[in-house]
Design an enzyme around this catalytic site. Structure first.
Site, PDB file in Angstrom:
ATOM      1  N   HIS A 188     -18.646   3.808 -37.667  1.00  0.00           N
ATOM      2  CA  HIS A 188     -17.443   3.165 -38.184  1.00  0.00           C
ATOM      3  C   HIS A 188     -17.494   2.979 -39.702  1.00  0.00           C
ATOM      4  O   HIS A 188     -16.440   2.913 -40.341  1.00  0.00           O
ATOM      5  CB  HIS A 188     -17.237   1.809 -37.506  1.00  0.00           C
ATOM      6  CG  HIS A 188     -16.626   1.934 -36.148  1.00  0.00           C
ATOM      7  ND1 HIS A 188     -17.377   2.181 -35.013  1.00  0.00           N
ATOM      8  CD2 HIS A 188     -15.337   1.883 -35.727  1.00  0.00           C
ATOM      9  CE1 HIS A 188     -16.572   2.259 -33.969  1.00  0.00           C
ATOM     10  NE2 HIS A 188     -15.335   2.091 -34.366  1.00  0.00           N
ATOM     11  N   GLY A 189     -18.683   2.865 -40.254  1.00  0.00           N
ATOM     12  CA  GLY A 189     -18.714   2.698 -41.700  1.00  0.00           C
ATOM     13  C   GLY A 189     -20.120   2.553 -42.223  1.00  0.00           C
ATOM     14  O   GLY A 189     -21.031   2.128 -41.506  1.00  0.00           O
TER      15      GLY A 189
END
Length: 481
Positions: free
Chosen positions: A322-323
Site C-alpha cells: 500500500h505504501g
C-alpha cells in the site's frame, strides 16, 4: 485522467465507445490498447513507457517459460517487475530509512548523501502484480502464454482497471481477450454500475474526504475526542466509498466493452472478524496474496508456528504494497496480529458470541487501524489515537473544530446514507425490485418499473455531475498505490 473528471465523462468515454462499437471486432483489442495508452499518458506523460516496459518484460518471460526456459522466464519476470516497483516505490523510503537509522545511532552522514525524489508512476503496484501472476500461472502450468503482445498488452494496459484495480488476473479474462460478447443488456448493466460507482465517489466519498482531511490536517489543540472520532469514522467511510466506487466504475466499464471483472468488495464493514473483513475488503488483492505468497510459503499446512509466521509475512507485504512508509508497515502488521489472535482462539469465540459484539469488535479494530493508514507519520498516528481516547494535551476552552463545526444537515444526511449503503441494503432493494417486476404479468408495470429505475440513475448521474462542477476535491485514494 480520472473516471470522475469532466474530460473523461464527456469527451474520452463517449468518443471511445462510439469508435469501439463502430470498428470491426478484429480491431477491438488494438483500439482498446491504444486508447488505454492515451488514457494513461494523459496523466502520466512519458511514464507510460514504464507500463509498456513492465508489460514487455512479462510478455517475454511468458514466452521463455512456454518454450521450456522456465527458470530464466520466471527470474526475468520477478527481477524485472520487482526492480521497477522497488525503484519507483521504495528507493526513497529505503534511502531515508537507512539515513535516519545512521543519524539516530550517530554514524557520520555527509550532507551530500541525498537521493532525489522519485515520482511514483500511477498504478505500478497493480500492473506489477498482474504481470507476476501471469508468469507464475504459466510457470505452474495453469495457463498458456499469450503469443500476441497486442492481446497481452491490452490485458495489462486496459484503462478500466489500469490504475487502481481491481487486480485482474490474466487467467480470468483470457477467453474474453480472444472472443467477448457485447450486448445492449450487458452495456446497460455496465452503465448502471458505472453511475452507481460515480455517485459513491462524488456524492459520498468526497463529502467525507473534506471532513477527514480537515480534522487530520488540523492542529492537535483545535479539536477534542468527539471530533477525532468523527474524523476517523468519516475517513473509514471515505476510503470504502472511494475505492469501492472506483471498483464499481471499473467493473461497469469492463462490461461495456465485454469483460467480466470479479467483484472487489463485499460489504466489509459488516464483517464479524478481521479474517472475515479481509475476505470482503479489496478481494482481488487479498486473494492475490493468498494464492501467490501465503500458499507458496506453505499456508496453514506447515504447523502453527510457521502458519503464524506466514500470516505475518503476508500482512507485512500487504502493508508495504500500500505504501513505502512505516505507517503502512505498522498497519499491515496490526491486521496480521489480529489474524494471529483470532486463529489462536478468538475467532471461535467470535463465531459463538452475539453478532453485534463481533461486529463492534471488528469495526473498532478496523477504525483504529485506519488511523495508521491515514496519518502521514507514526507520531501523528499516535497523537491522533491519544486524542481518540481523551489522552491528549489539555485543550483550550474554545476549540476551532468542535463537533458542531462538521455536523450540519448535509453531513448528517451523508453519514446516514453512507452507513446504510455500507450494508447490503441496496442489494436487497435490487432483489425486491426485480422480484416485483417478475410478479407483474402485465407489460405496462414492467415498463413503468424500468422507467422509474432508469430515471433514478439519470438523476444520480446529474447530481454527481453537479457536485463535480461545484467541488474541487476529486482524487481517488488508491491511485497513489
Amino acid at each position: 485522467m480520472l473516471f470522475s473528471s469532466a474530460i473523461f465523462l464527456f469527451l474520452f468515454l463517449p468518443a471511445f465507445l462510439i469508435v469501439y462499437y463502430l470498428l470491426p471486432k478484429r480491431w477491438h483489442n488494438a483500439f482498446l490498447f491504444g486508447a488505454s495508452l492515451v488514457f494513461y499518458a494523459k496523466g502520466e506523460g512519458i511514464v507510460v513507457l514504464v507500463l509498456l516496459l513492465s508489460a514487455l518484460i512479462n510478455y517475454v518471460a511468458g514466452q521463455l517459460i512456454e518454450q521450456g526456459r522456465r527458470k530464466a522466464g520466471l527470474w526475468l519476470s520477478l527481477v524485472g517487475s520487482l526492480s521497477l516497483l522497488f525503484y519507483y516505490k521504495y528507493a526513497n523510503f529505503l534511502f531515508d530509512s537507512v539515513r535516519g537509522f545512521a543519524e539516530a545511532f550517530m554514524f557520520p552522514v555527509s550532507s551530500d548523501f541525498t537521493l532525489a525524489q522519485i515520482a511514483l508512476p500511477i498504478g505500478i503496484s497493480f500492473y506489477t502484480f498482474q504481470g507476476i501472476s501471469y508468469t507464475l500461472d504459466i510457470y505452474w502450468g495453469r495457463i498458456r502464454a499469450n503469443k500476441s503482445f497486442l492481446d497481452y498488452g491490452t490485458y495489462v494496459a486496459m484503462f478500466p482497471h489500469q490504475i487502481a484495480g481491481p487486480i485482474v488476473r490474466y487467467a480470468d479474462i483470457a477467453p474474453e481477450l480472444t472472443e467477448r460478447t457485447t450486448t445492449l443488456e450487458k452495456f446497460g448493466i455496465g452503465a448502471e454500475r458505472f453511475v452507481i460507482g460515480l455517485a459513491k465517489k462524488v456524492l459520498i466519498a468526497n463529502t467525507f474526504a473534506n471532513i477527514a482531511d480537515t480534522i487530520f490536517n488540523a492542529n492537535a489543540n483545535s479539536y477534542g475526542t468527539a471530533t477525532a472520532w468523527i474524523g476517523i469514522i468519516a475517513y473509514s467511510l471515505q476510503i470504502y466509498f472511494d475505492f469501492s466506487g472506483y471498483s464499481d466504475m471499473a467493473i461497469g466499464l469492463g462490461k461495456m466493452v465485454g469483460f467480466d471483472f470479479k467483484e472487489n468488495f463485499n460489504y466489509p464493514y459488516i464483517a464479524k472478524s478481521i479474517q472475515d473483513f479481509w475476505r470482503r475488503w479489496h478481494i482481488s488483492l487479498s486473494s492475490w496474496f493468498r494464492d501467490y505468497v501465503y500458499i507458496p510459503l506453505g499456508g496453514n499446512r506447515v504447523g502453527n508456528v510457521r502458519t503464524y509466521v506466514n500470516l505475518l509475512i503476508v500482512f507485512l507485504v500487504t502493508g508495504l504494497w500500500h505504501g513505502a512508509s512505516w505507517n503502512f508497515i505498522i498497519w499491515g502488521l496490526y491486521h496480521g496480529a489480529f489474524l494471529l489472535i483470532e486463529r489462536a482462539g478468538l475467532g471461535k469465540w467470535l463465531a459463538k458470541v452475539w453478532a453485534p459484539i463481533a461486529h463492534l469488535y471488528t469495526l473498532l479494530a478496523v477504525l483504529i487501524g485506519w488511523v495508521f493508514f491515514r496519518a502521514l507519520t507514526l507520531t501523528e498516528a499516535i497523537d491522533f489515537l491519544k486524542k481518540m481516547v481523551g489522552a491528549g494535551p489539555e485543550l483550550p476552552d474554545t476549540l476551532a473544530y468542535p463537533p458542531a463545526f462538521f455536523l450540519n444537515a448535509e453531513v448528517l444526511v451523508t453519514f446516514i446514507i453512507g452507513i446504510i449503503f455500507a450494508t447490503p441494503v441496496y442489494h436487497k432493494f435490487q432483489q425486491n425490485w426485480f422480484r416485483l417486476q417478475t410478479r407483474s404479468l402485465r407489460p405496462t408495470p414492467h415498463y413503468l418499473f424500468d422507467s422509474v429505475y432508469v430515471l433514478g440513475l439519470v438523476c444520480l448521474f446529474v447530481m454527481s455531475v453537479m457536485y463535480l462542477a461545484a467541488d474541487t476535491y476529486n482524487p481517488f485514494i488508491y491511485f497513489r498505490f
